[in-house]
Scaffold this motif. Structure first.
Motif, PDB file in Angstrom:
ATOM      1  N   SER A 230      -0.318   5.249   3.246  1.00 27.03           N
ATOM      2  CA  SER A 230       0.689   4.733   4.170  1.00 27.03           C
ATOM      3  C   SER A 230       0.249   4.942   5.612  1.00 27.03           C
ATOM      4  N   ASP A 231       0.517   3.950   6.428  1.00 27.15           N
ATOM      5  CA  ASP A 231       0.135   3.975   7.834  1.00 27.15           C
ATOM      6  C   ASP A 231       1.194   4.746   8.623  1.00 27.15           C
TER       7      ASP A 231
ATOM      8  N   ASN B 250      -8.812   2.638   9.339  1.00 29.92           N
ATOM      9  CA  ASN B 250      -8.400   1.520   8.496  1.00 29.92           C
ATOM     10  C   ASN B 250      -9.492   0.462   8.361  1.00 29.92           C
TER      11      ASN B 250
ATOM     12  N   VAL C 108      -1.471   0.896   4.639  1.00 36.03           N
ATOM     13  CA  VAL C 108      -0.419  -0.090   4.391  1.00 36.03           C
ATOM     14  C   VAL C 108       0.876   0.432   4.989  1.00 36.03           C
TER      15      VAL C 108
ATOM     16  N   ASP D  10       5.990  -0.580   1.572  1.00 36.61           N
ATOM     17  CA  ASP D  10       5.717  -2.010   1.418  1.00 36.61           C
ATOM     18  C   ASP D  10       5.017  -2.266   0.081  1.00 36.61           C
TER      19      ASP D  10
ATOM     20  N   GLU E 202       4.604  -5.064  -1.611  1.00 37.61           N
ATOM     21  CA  GLU E 202       3.743  -6.249  -1.635  1.00 37.61           C
ATOM     22  C   GLU E 202       2.380  -5.970  -1.009  1.00 37.61           C
ATOM     23  N   GLU E 203       2.355  -5.297   0.136  1.00 36.73           N
ATOM     24  CA  GLU E 203       1.077  -5.025   0.794  1.00 36.73           C
ATOM     25  C   GLU E 203       0.252  -4.025  -0.015  1.00 36.73           C
ATOM     26  N   LEU E 204       0.925  -3.049  -0.610  1.00 38.26           N
ATOM     27  CA  LEU E 204       0.212  -2.101  -1.464  1.00 38.26           C
ATOM     28  C   LEU E 204      -0.375  -2.824  -2.672  1.00 38.26           C
ATOM     29  N   THR E 205       0.351  -3.785  -3.222  1.00 36.91           N
ATOM     30  CA  THR E 205      -0.163  -4.589  -4.333  1.00 36.91           C
ATOM     31  C   THR E 205      -1.438  -5.318  -3.932  1.00 36.91           C
ATOM     32  N   VAL E 206      -1.409  -5.932  -2.754  1.00 33.56           N
ATOM     33  CA  VAL E 206      -2.573  -6.686  -2.272  1.00 33.56           C
ATOM     34  C   VAL E 206      -3.791  -5.783  -2.128  1.00 33.56           C
ATOM     35  N   LYS E 207      -3.604  -4.608  -1.519  1.00 30.08           N
ATOM     36  CA  LYS E 207      -4.740  -3.712  -1.272  1.00 30.08           C
ATOM     37  C   LYS E 207      -5.267  -3.110  -2.577  1.00 30.08           C
TER      38      LYS E 207
ATOM     39  N   ARG F  51      -7.209  -5.781  -4.406  1.00 25.67           N
ATOM     40  CA  ARG F  51      -8.489  -6.023  -3.734  1.00 25.67           C
ATOM     41  C   ARG F  51      -9.543  -5.014  -4.171  1.00 25.67           C
TER      42      ARG F  51
END
Length: 394
Positions: A318-319, A329, A336, A340, A342-347, A350
């Motif tokens: 977490s940021d 970062n 992230v 969040d 959704e953003e954690l899902t994306v990272k 990846r």
């Protein structure tokens, strides 16, 4: 040098306890006579590693005891008289030992090394029951917002009043991150320096598992955000069905998290490992592709993130708080927004979809942690502080 370390607990419950036990060993390895004073509280199966203990409790009587613990006062006074320490180094003391110990330190070189927000918040988290961050001073608002049980409010308000009255007993106040120091300054504690933690060096020979794997290590409590990670991981499985999640830790949210795993139909992919000693974490988590640190509070330091980086594991965190100070970062890790999904899902997707990228970020994280958190550098800084205090008192 004779150094008395003081902490509420002598078992590795969290980052502060792991640090204080680690520091005692480092000091002893360098030939110093370092001893640890704590309460006698320990969970089933845990061994209190302190040299001296006093009465503590986890019963409903705890609110009164952490405000005024006469057993801590009497026992610590006896230890100081007999041991005659050159320096007293205090970590956490407001959840068991109480401010009553502070008058004992007035004539001894003493340090308060702040581990979290307890000097300015009776819960220590600066987190409201609805999950939002608290930005007001403690007082009646703590009762109005239902941050505290109604029966504990008066005792903990008195505790903070006693701390403010007697905190001048400390010659130096240290914070474990810039974030904590800034928070202390905003509440009128304006003479703090920063000394972050040391992390044991790990090898760089990292072999990631064949299966894309995420790890989480920490107390299973609301502020650590493990539920956020589970919801994000459920989304990850839509893209990487073979992925696995390892959760190391126990806490008040354990059963709730087990229920969430079942509700999200993730039982085949998620392993709850229980509480694992810090010294054994590497052997359990070393093959993980990424370690997630999804804290929803302003993490004071981020021991789990720093340890994972030292291990060579890529970190997504977490940021917020001390975490953004540890991680560059996009280079030594990924950040992230807290909470969040959704953003954690994306990272996560990846890194779990690109093993070479996970390895590259893990190597960069290891280099950063080795440079910043080495035991030798930490101890060198700390000895300068100790010697300066002693010189001022001579």
């Amino acid at each position: 040098m004779k150094i008395l370390l003081v902490n509420d607990y002598g078992v590795p419950l969290g980052g502060a306890e792991v640090y204080i036990l680690r520091l005692r060993k480092l000091l002893r390895d360098k030939g110093h006579d370092a001893r640890l004073f704590t309460s006698n509280v320990a969970a089933d199966g845990q061994v209190n590693e302190a040299d001296y203990t006093c009465v503590g409790t986890t019963s409903p009587f705890r609110a009164a005891l952490q405000t005024m613990n006469p057993w801590a006062y009497l026992k610590l006074g006896k230890v100081i008289k007999e041991f005659k320490p050159d320096v007293v180094h205090v970590k956490i003391f407001l959840t068991q030992l109480s401010p009553l110990i502070l008058p004992l330190l007035r004539d001894i070189p003493s340090i308060y090394h702040v581990a979290w927000y307890r000097p300015i918040c009776p819960t220590g988290t600066k987190l409201l029951p609805d999950g939002n961050l608290c930005n007001v001073k403690p007082g009646i608002t703590c009762r109005q917002n239902k941050c505290l049980p109604s029966g504990d409010w008066a005792a903990l308000m008195l505790q903070l009043k006693l701390f403010r009255r007697w905190r001048g007993a400390f010659n130096t106040i240290l914070a474990n991150s810039e974030s904590v120091r800034d928070k202390l300054v905003s509440y009128g504690i304006d003479n703090a320096e920063v000394l972050d933690y040391c992390i044991p060096e790990s090898g760089t020979d990292v072999h990631l598992s064949e299966t894309p794997t995420v790890a989480f290590a920490g107390r299973l409590v609301r502020e650590k955000g493990a539920d956020i990670l589970l919801r994000a991981f459920a989304n990850v499985l839509k893209f990487i069905p073979a992925a696995r999640l390892l959760i190391a830790g126990e806490g008040t949210e354990s059963e709730k998290l087990r229920g969430l795993i079942s509700d999200l139909n993730m039982s085949p992919n998620v392993s709850m490992l229980g509480s694992i000693p810090s010294s054994h974490l590497d052997s359990h988590l070393s093959e993980a592709w990424v370690q997630a640190v999804p804290s929803v509070w302003e993490e004071p330091f981020g021991m789990a993130a720093a340890e994972a980086m030292m291990r060579g594991t890529a970190v997504i965190a977490s940021d917020t708080g001390g975490l953004r100070e540890i991680i560059d970062n996009g280079k030594s890790g990924l950040l992230v927004p807290p909470g969040d999904v959704e953003e954690l899902t994306v990272k996560l997707t990846r890194l779990l979809g690109d093993k070479s990228l996970a390895q590259s970020i893990g190597r960069a994280g290891h280099m950063s942690a080795s440079s910043r958190f080495s035991a030798d550098k930490h101890l060198e800084k700390l000895m300068i502080i100790y010697e300066s205090l002693c010189a001022r008192h001579s």
